[in-house]
Enzyme design. Structure first.
Site, PDB file in Angstrom:
ATOM      1  N   HIS A 201     -14.751   6.161  10.934  1.00  0.00           N
ATOM      2  CA  HIS A 201     -15.586   5.031  10.501  1.00  0.00           C
ATOM      3  C   HIS A 201     -14.794   3.888   9.887  1.00  0.00           C
ATOM      4  CE1 HIS A 201     -17.690   8.923  10.316  1.00  0.00           C
ATOM      5  NE2 HIS A 201     -18.562   8.271  11.061  1.00  0.00           N
ATOM      6  N   HIS A 251     -23.159   2.794   4.091  1.00  0.00           N
ATOM      7  CA  HIS A 251     -22.539   3.539   5.186  1.00  0.00           C
ATOM      8  C   HIS A 251     -21.033   3.263   5.169  1.00  0.00           C
ATOM      9  CE1 HIS A 251     -21.347   4.674   9.259  1.00  0.00           C
ATOM     10  NE2 HIS A 251     -22.450   5.407   9.329  1.00  0.00           N
ATOM     11  N   GLU A 253     -18.768   2.887   7.413  1.00  0.00           N
ATOM     12  CA  GLU A 253     -18.263   1.828   8.293  1.00  0.00           C
ATOM     13  C   GLU A 253     -18.499   0.456   7.657  1.00  0.00           C
ATOM     14  OE1 GLU A 253     -20.043   1.595  12.205  1.00  0.00           O
ATOM     15  OE2 GLU A 253     -19.078  -0.314  12.584  1.00  0.00           O
TER      16      GLU A 253
HETATM   17  C1  2E7 Z   1     -17.433   6.231  13.887  1.00  0.00           C
HETATM   18  C2  2E7 Z   1     -18.216   5.117  13.989  1.00  0.00           C
HETATM   19  O1  2E7 Z   1     -19.785  10.086  13.052  1.00  0.00           O
HETATM   20  P1  2E7 Z   1     -21.029   9.447  13.555  1.00  0.00           P
HETATM   21  O2  2E7 Z   1     -22.275  10.207  13.467  1.00  0.00           O
HETATM   22  O3  2E7 Z   1     -21.105   8.055  12.805  1.00  0.00           O
HETATM   23  P2  2E7 Z   1     -22.327   7.085  12.509  1.00  0.00           P
HETATM   24  O4  2E7 Z   1     -21.688   5.754  12.277  1.00  0.00           O
HETATM   25  O5  2E7 Z   1     -23.243   7.080  13.653  1.00  0.00           O
HETATM   26  O6  2E7 Z   1     -22.988   7.556  11.231  1.00  0.00           O
HETATM   27  O7  2E7 Z   1     -20.833   9.051  15.080  1.00  0.00           O
HETATM   28  C3  2E7 Z   1     -19.622   8.661  15.644  1.00  0.00           C
HETATM   29  C4  2E7 Z   1     -19.100   7.417  15.059  1.00  0.00           C
HETATM   30  C5  2E7 Z   1     -19.825   6.259  15.132  1.00  0.00           C
HETATM   31  N1  2E7 Z   1     -19.376   5.126  14.598  1.00  0.00           N
HETATM   32  C6  2E7 Z   1     -17.909   7.399  14.427  1.00  0.00           C
HETATM   33 CL1  2E7 Z   1     -17.688   3.665  13.301  1.00  0.00          CL
END
Ligand code: 2E7
Ligand code: F3S
Length: 436
Positions: A201, A251, A253
């Site tokens: 992220h 979050h 990110e």
């Molecule tokens: C990194 C980014 O780990 P995830 O479930 O993350 P999200 O952002 O959806 O909570 O999925 C993969 C991923 C997605 N976006 C990893 Cl920046």
């Protein structure tokens, strides 16, 4: 990788079931030696476990006379259940639900459980959405940690620390933890000079500076598509622009991207946040987005931003990544024809949660599930067609486990609905390369 929340009971017909325990059959051995596979067992066990019962899964032996000295209550009950399954499925070697109890007191619970699953036995279709499961950024991030764990000997036995969850999936974290990775929340939990991986992220420059201060050896598993957004944030902030970062505050990110230009950036969650937005120069506004947002909702948010600040400009192409977009389209294709949608993914997985919201918005009941043990029988009542997808961080094995579990309730037709194919691949960062 897949792990049921109940442990497997290596059932020996002569072994007594410990008091208070329930045994859910994953295999029924009939007196004539024939075997009935009960692949719904993880769902049955999961539902009983969630209700607070101590549950294990294993083989149940049905004895000729219908009585086993050690599994007395069990056999009577299992026999009845097996017959019931046979009636419904009419086929040897498939289906069946049986719950074994050691004490008479638990028998009503077991009977109710078997009854509720028996009610939802019958033929069913699964529409399997494609693309689903791991994206290229997740593959790369997991590969980085796996490669470092494999190289541990070459690294002088150094521990592999990972800041935050490498991806937001409890099965991935449990698997890598079992193989030796040490997950921490913040860098002050990592000894000075140690090896640390940054999650997919991304991290803010403040975290990078902290790693340098602590002389940590960093391997950066940030998805390249996130790195690109960071670069845009820096570039536009250097030009004196205000940055409207559309995403979910808190979050990881968003925290990382925000950290690139905290004085120039405001985080906006939705179109509703636009009214209170006060920016110094309406002619110098750049919007960026989190990579895992809902495509349609984000369009509305951008439209609201442009209505308030007509000169606001965005990136050449949307920051929502190809994997998020593809999974949302794949989900929409199955949702229209499904009575129920199941999304494999963890609760903190933004892209997975968006899929559930999208299905519900289209009017189809939908559930986010860690794995098949979270499926409940009442979800399946009157459900002939299930739409199934996995978020970008959910391992593909969980999909196979779910298909197998559903097949334990009756003949299952699986139809894959492919909306597009993916061939995106990201090369690993140099320090994380596997010796292939
Ligand atoms: C990194 C980014 O780990 P995830 O479930 O993350 P999200 O952002 O959806 O909570 O999925 C993969 C991923 C997605 N976006 C990893 Cl920046
Ligand atoms: Fe990267 Fe998108 Fe996956 S940002 S980690 S490709 S969900």
């Amino acid at each position: 990788m897949s792990r049921s929340s109940v442990s497997r009971y290596a059932a020996d017909p002569s072994a007594a079931l410990p008091a208070g325990r329930m045994l859910v059959a994953d295999i029924l051995r009939r007196p004539d030696g024939r075997v009935l596979s009960c692949s719904a067992a993880p769902m049955v066990a999961g539902a009983l476990g969630a209700a607070g019962h101590q549950v294990v899964t294993g083989t149940v032996h049905l004895l000729e006379e219908g009585l086993d000295s050690d599994l007395r209550a069990a056999v009577a009950h299992a026999t009845a259940s097996a017959r019931r399954a046979g009636d419904v499925l009419g086929a040897e070697g498939s289906g069946g639900v049986a719950v074994v109890v050691a004490e008479a007191g638990l028998r009503p619970v077991a009977e109710a459980a078997v009854g509720s699953w028996a009610q939802v036995m019958g033929p069913r279709t699964v529409l399997l959405a494609s693309p689903r499961s791991f994206c290229a950024g997740v593959e790369r991030a997991i590969d980085v940690v796996e490669a470092l764990l494999e190289q541990q000997h070459g690294l002088g036995g150094r521990q592999v620390f990972v800041r935050k969850q490498i991806v937001h999936n409890t099965h991935v974290i449990a698997d890598l933890t079992e193989r030796g990775a040490v997950f921490v929340e913040e860098l002050d939990e990592v000894p000075p000079g140690a090896l640390v991986v940054f999650s997919a992220h991304g991290v803010s420059p403040q975290v990078r500076a902290e790693a340098a201060r602590r002389s940590l050896q960093v391997v950066d598993a940030t998805c390249p598509l996130v790195t690109k957004v960071h670069a845009e944030a820096r570039r536009y902030a250097e030009r004196g622009n205000s940055i409207v970062l559309i995403g979910h505050a808190g979050h990881e990110e968003v925290e990382g991207t925000y950290g690139e230009a905290p004085d120039a950036t405001v985080v906006v969650g939705s179109a509703w946040d636009m009214a209170g937005l006060d920016l110094p120069d309406p002619s110098k506004i750049t919007y960026l987005t989190q990579t895992t947002l809902a495509v349609d909702e984000t369009r509305e948010t951008i439209a609201a931003l442009k209505k308030r600040f007509p000169q606001a400009r965005g990136p050449g192409s949307e920051d929502i990544c190809y994997a998020t977009t593809n999974r949302q389209h794949a989900l929409q294709a199955v949702t229209a024809q499904a009575d129920l949608v199941l999304v494999l993914g963890s609760e903190n997985s933004s892209n997975s949660v968006r899929l559930v919201e999208l299905a519900r918005k289209a009017g189809t009941p939908a559930h986010l599930i860690e794995d098949c043990s979270r499926i409940r029988p009442d979800w399946l009542r009157d459900v002939a067609t299930v739409g199934l997808i996995a978020g970008a961080s959910a391992p593909p094995a969980l999909v196979q486990d779910t298909l197998s579990a559903l097949a334990g309730l009756g003949p299952l037709t699986v139809r894959e609905q492919i909306t597009t194919t993916e061939d995106t691949y990201f090369a690993p960062p140099s320090a994380g390369r596997k010796n292939r």
